[in-house]
Design a protein around this motif. Structure first.
Motif, short mmCIF file in Angstrom:
data_model
loop_
_atom_site.label_atom_id
_atom_site.label_comp_id
_atom_site.label_asym_id
_atom_site.label_seq_id
_atom_site.Cartn_x
_atom_site.Cartn_y
_atom_site.Cartn_z
N TYR A 114 0.83 -1.20 0.00
CA TYR A 114 0.00 0.00 0.00
C TYR A 114 0.87 1.26 0.00
CZ TYR A 114 -3.90 -3.11 0.96
OH TYR A 114 -4.84 -4.10 0.86
N GLU A 115 2.04 1.20 0.65
CA GLU A 115 2.96 2.34 0.62
C GLU A 115 3.51 2.56 -0.79
OE1 GLU A 115 4.10 4.50 3.00
OE2 GLU A 115 2.95 3.70 4.68
N VAL A 116 3.81 1.46 -1.48
CA VAL A 116 4.27 1.57 -2.86
C VAL A 116 3.20 2.22 -3.73
CG1 VAL A 116 4.92 0.27 -4.93
CG2 VAL A 116 5.85 -0.40 -2.72
N LEU A 117 1.98 1.74 -3.61
CA LEU A 117 0.88 2.27 -4.43
C LEU A 117 0.58 3.72 -4.07
CD1 LEU A 117 -1.52 -0.81 -4.41
CD2 LEU A 117 0.07 -0.10 -6.21
N LEU A 118 0.62 4.05 -2.77
CA LEU A 118 0.37 5.43 -2.35
C LEU A 118 1.43 6.36 -2.91
CD1 LEU A 118 -1.20 7.50 -0.65
CD2 LEU A 118 0.22 6.84 1.32
N GLY A 119 2.69 5.96 -2.80
CA GLY A 119 3.77 6.79 -3.33
C GLY A 119 3.66 7.00 -4.82
N LEU A 120 3.35 5.94 -5.57
CA LEU A 120 3.21 6.06 -7.02
C LEU A 120 2.02 6.94 -7.39
CD1 LEU A 120 3.93 2.40 -8.20
CD2 LEU A 120 5.45 4.39 -8.35
N LEU A 121 0.94 6.82 -6.63
CA LEU A 121 -0.24 7.65 -6.91
C LEU A 121 0.07 9.13 -6.69
CD1 LEU A 121 -3.26 8.01 -7.51
CD2 LEU A 121 -3.70 7.61 -5.07
N ILE A 122 0.68 9.46 -5.56
CA ILE A 122 1.01 10.86 -5.26
C ILE A 122 1.98 11.41 -6.31
CG2 ILE A 122 2.08 12.44 -3.60
CD1 ILE A 122 1.08 10.58 -1.38
N PHE A 123 3.00 10.63 -6.64
CA PHE A 123 3.99 11.10 -7.61
C PHE A 123 3.35 11.32 -8.98
CE2 PHE A 123 7.33 10.35 -10.81
CZ PHE A 123 8.22 11.34 -10.44
N SER A 124 2.49 10.39 -9.40
CA SER A 124 1.87 10.50 -10.72
C SER A 124 0.93 11.69 -10.81
CB SER A 124 1.11 9.22 -11.05
OG SER A 124 0.01 9.04 -10.18
N LEU A 125 0.40 12.14 -9.66
CA LEU A 125 -0.48 13.30 -9.66
C LEU A 125 0.28 14.62 -9.57
CD1 LEU A 125 -3.31 12.02 -7.28
CD2 LEU A 125 -3.41 12.25 -9.77
N VAL A 126 1.33 14.64 -8.76
CA VAL A 126 2.02 15.90 -8.47
C VAL A 126 3.09 16.23 -9.51
CG1 VAL A 126 3.41 17.15 -6.77
CG2 VAL A 126 1.55 15.67 -6.01
N TRP A 127 3.85 15.24 -9.96
CA TRP A 127 4.96 15.52 -10.88
C TRP A 127 4.50 16.20 -12.17
CZ3 TRP A 127 9.97 16.15 -10.87
CH2 TRP A 127 10.67 16.12 -12.08
N PRO A 128 3.46 15.74 -12.85
CA PRO A 128 3.05 16.42 -14.09
C PRO A 128 2.56 17.85 -13.87
CG PRO A 128 2.09 14.22 -13.96
CD PRO A 128 2.63 14.53 -12.60
N LEU A 129 2.15 18.16 -12.64
CA LEU A 129 1.60 19.49 -12.35
C LEU A 129 2.61 20.41 -11.66
CD1 LEU A 129 -1.89 18.37 -10.94
CD2 LEU A 129 -1.38 19.15 -13.26
N ARG A 130 3.85 19.99 -11.57
CA ARG A 130 4.83 20.71 -10.74
C ARG A 130 5.03 22.16 -11.15
NH1 ARG A 130 7.13 17.46 -14.38
NH2 ARG A 130 8.99 18.09 -15.56
N HIS A 131 4.88 22.49 -12.41
CA HIS A 131 5.12 23.87 -12.85
C HIS A 131 3.85 24.72 -12.82
CE1 HIS A 131 9.19 22.92 -13.82
NE2 HIS A 131 8.87 22.02 -14.74
N SER A 155 3.94 25.25 -2.04
CA SER A 155 2.66 24.59 -2.30
C SER A 155 2.84 23.08 -2.49
CB SER A 155 2.00 25.19 -3.54
OG SER A 155 1.65 26.55 -3.33
N ILE A 156 3.88 22.70 -3.22
CA ILE A 156 4.10 21.27 -3.47
C ILE A 156 4.42 20.54 -2.17
CG2 ILE A 156 5.59 19.61 -4.64
CD1 ILE A 156 5.95 21.65 -6.89
N ALA A 157 5.27 21.14 -1.35
CA ALA A 157 5.67 20.50 -0.10
C ALA A 157 4.46 20.25 0.80
CB ALA A 157 6.70 21.35 0.62
N TRP A 158 3.61 21.26 0.96
CA TRP A 158 2.44 21.09 1.83
C TRP A 158 1.45 20.10 1.23
CZ3 TRP A 158 3.98 22.32 6.20
CH2 TRP A 158 4.65 23.50 6.48
N LEU A 159 1.31 20.11 -0.10
CA LEU A 159 0.38 19.19 -0.75
C LEU A 159 0.83 17.74 -0.57
CD1 LEU A 159 -2.02 18.53 -2.58
CD2 LEU A 159 -0.52 18.94 -4.55
N VAL A 160 2.11 17.47 -0.78
CA VAL A 160 2.61 16.11 -0.62
C VAL A 160 2.48 15.64 0.83
CG1 VAL A 160 4.70 14.68 -0.70
CG2 VAL A 160 4.17 16.22 -2.59
N LEU A 161 2.78 16.52 1.77
CA LEU A 161 2.63 16.15 3.18
C LEU A 161 1.18 15.82 3.50
CD1 LEU A 161 3.82 15.81 6.00
CD2 LEU A 161 3.48 18.28 6.37
N ALA A 162 0.26 16.63 3.03
CA ALA A 162 -1.16 16.39 3.28
C ALA A 162 -1.62 15.09 2.61
CB ALA A 162 -1.99 17.56 2.76
#
Length: 256
Positions: A173-190, A197-204
Motif C-alpha cells: 500500500y505504501e508503494v501504491l500510495l507513493g506512485l499515486l502521489i507522484f503521478s499526480l504531483v509531478w506532471p503538475l509541478r510547474h 505549495s508542493i511540499a504542503w500538498l505532498v505532506l497532506a
C-alpha cells in the motif's frame, strides 16, 4: 493454500540476496535505490528551476540521516527497546526529523523554498521504490485476507506468520500510495505558482493516505478513540500541512 483465490499476489523471493560470502537484504537495497530515485527527481526539478544542484548533496545527507535516526527514535517511543537497534523503524518519525533538518538548513543557508518543493517531489517516488523490499520481506502485514491486493509471502524466511496464507500488506500500500502521489504531483509541478505549495500538498496527501492505510495494518499500537499511533500522527501532520499552507501560501493568495 489451495483455497486462495487467483487474484492473490504470491511472492516467493528470499528476503536476502546471497552472492558467495556477501549477503544483501532486499530491504536495504531498495531503500538505497529509493534514495537514488528521489535524488534524481529532486535534481531534475532544481535544474528546471535554474538553481544550484550542489545544495542537494547536503540536503540528501540530512534527509538520509534524519530519516534513519528519526524513524528509529519514533519506533522506540512507540514500542520500547534500545535506541541502538537494527530492527524496527517508523516512517513518520523519519519524515518528521528529516523534514525539520532540511527545512532548518534551507532557512539557515538562506536558500529558496523551491528546494523544499524538490524534496517533496522526490519523496513519493523514493518511498515507492524503497518499500518494494518491505513487500518482498512480508513486513508491515495486517490481517489475513483474500482481498485482491493481499500478498502471500511463500518464502520460509519471510516475516508473515504463515507462508500458506495471504495478508494485507502495508508495504504494498505504501508503494501504491507513493506512485499515486507522484503521478499526480509531478506532471503538475510547474503549475504551482507559490513556493511551498508542493511540499504542503505532498505532506497532506501522505498524511491522508496513511491514515486510511492503517485500518488494514497491525504494526502500530492503539492510542485512543479506536485509532492507532500512526493514524493520530497522520492527523497531526495533516493539520500541520493545512496550517503551514495557509501561513506560507494561502494568505498570499487571499491578499493578492
Amino acid at each position: 493454500m489451495n483455497d486462495l483465490p487467483l487474484q492473490i499476489i504470491t511472492i516467493g523471493i528470499d528476503p536476502e540476496i546471497h552472492t558467495g560470502p556477501v549477503t544483501v537484504a532486499w530491504h536495504g537495497l531498495t531503500i538505497g535505490l529509493g534514495f537514488l530515485a528521489g535524488g534524481l527527481v529532486a535534481g531534475r526539478y532544481v535544474q528546471e528551476m535554474k538553481l544550484e544542484t550542489d545544495r542537494l548533496y547536503v540536503i540528501g545527507i540530512l534527509a538520509i540521516g534524519g530519516g534513519i535516526v528519526g524513524s528509529r527514535v519514533f519506533y522506540v517511543i512507540e514500542h520500547g527497546g534500545p535506541i541502538l537497534g537494527t530492527l524496527g523503524f517508523t516512517f513518520a518519525g523519519g519524515l518528521i526529523l528529516a523534514g525539520l533538518l532540511v527545512a532548518a538548513y534551507v532557512r539557515r543557508a538562506s536558500l529558496s523554498g523551491i528546494y523544499l518543493d524538490a524534496v517533496a517531489l522526490a519523496l513519493p517516488l523514493g518511498v515507492a521504490v524503497g518499500r518494494i523490499g518491505d513487500v518482498i520481506n512480508g513486513e508491515h502485514f495486517g490481517p489475513q485476507s483474500n482481498f485482491f491486493l493481499a500478498v502471500r509471502n511463500s518464502h520460509p524466511d519471510a516475516l508473515t506468520p504463515d507462508m500458506n496464507l495471504a495478508y494485507q500488506n502495508g508495504g504494498l500500500y505504501e508503494v501504491l500510495l507513493g506512485l499515486l502521489i507522484f503521478s499526480l504531483v509531478w506532471p503538475l509541478r510547474h503549475r504551482f505558482r507559490h513556493t511551498g505549495s508542493i511540499a504542503w500538498l505532498v505532506l497532506a496527501a501522505y498524511a491522508t493516505g496513511r491514515f486510511f492505510e492503517f485500518f488494514v495494518r497491525s504494526d502500530s499500537p492503539s492510542l485512543a478513540l479506536g485509532l492507532d499511533n500512526a493514524q493520530w500522527t497522520s492527523v497531526v501532520l495533516l493539520v500541520v500541512a493545512i496550517v503551514g499552507w495557509w501561513v506560507t501560501v494561502g494568505r498570499k493568495l487571499r491578499s493578492g
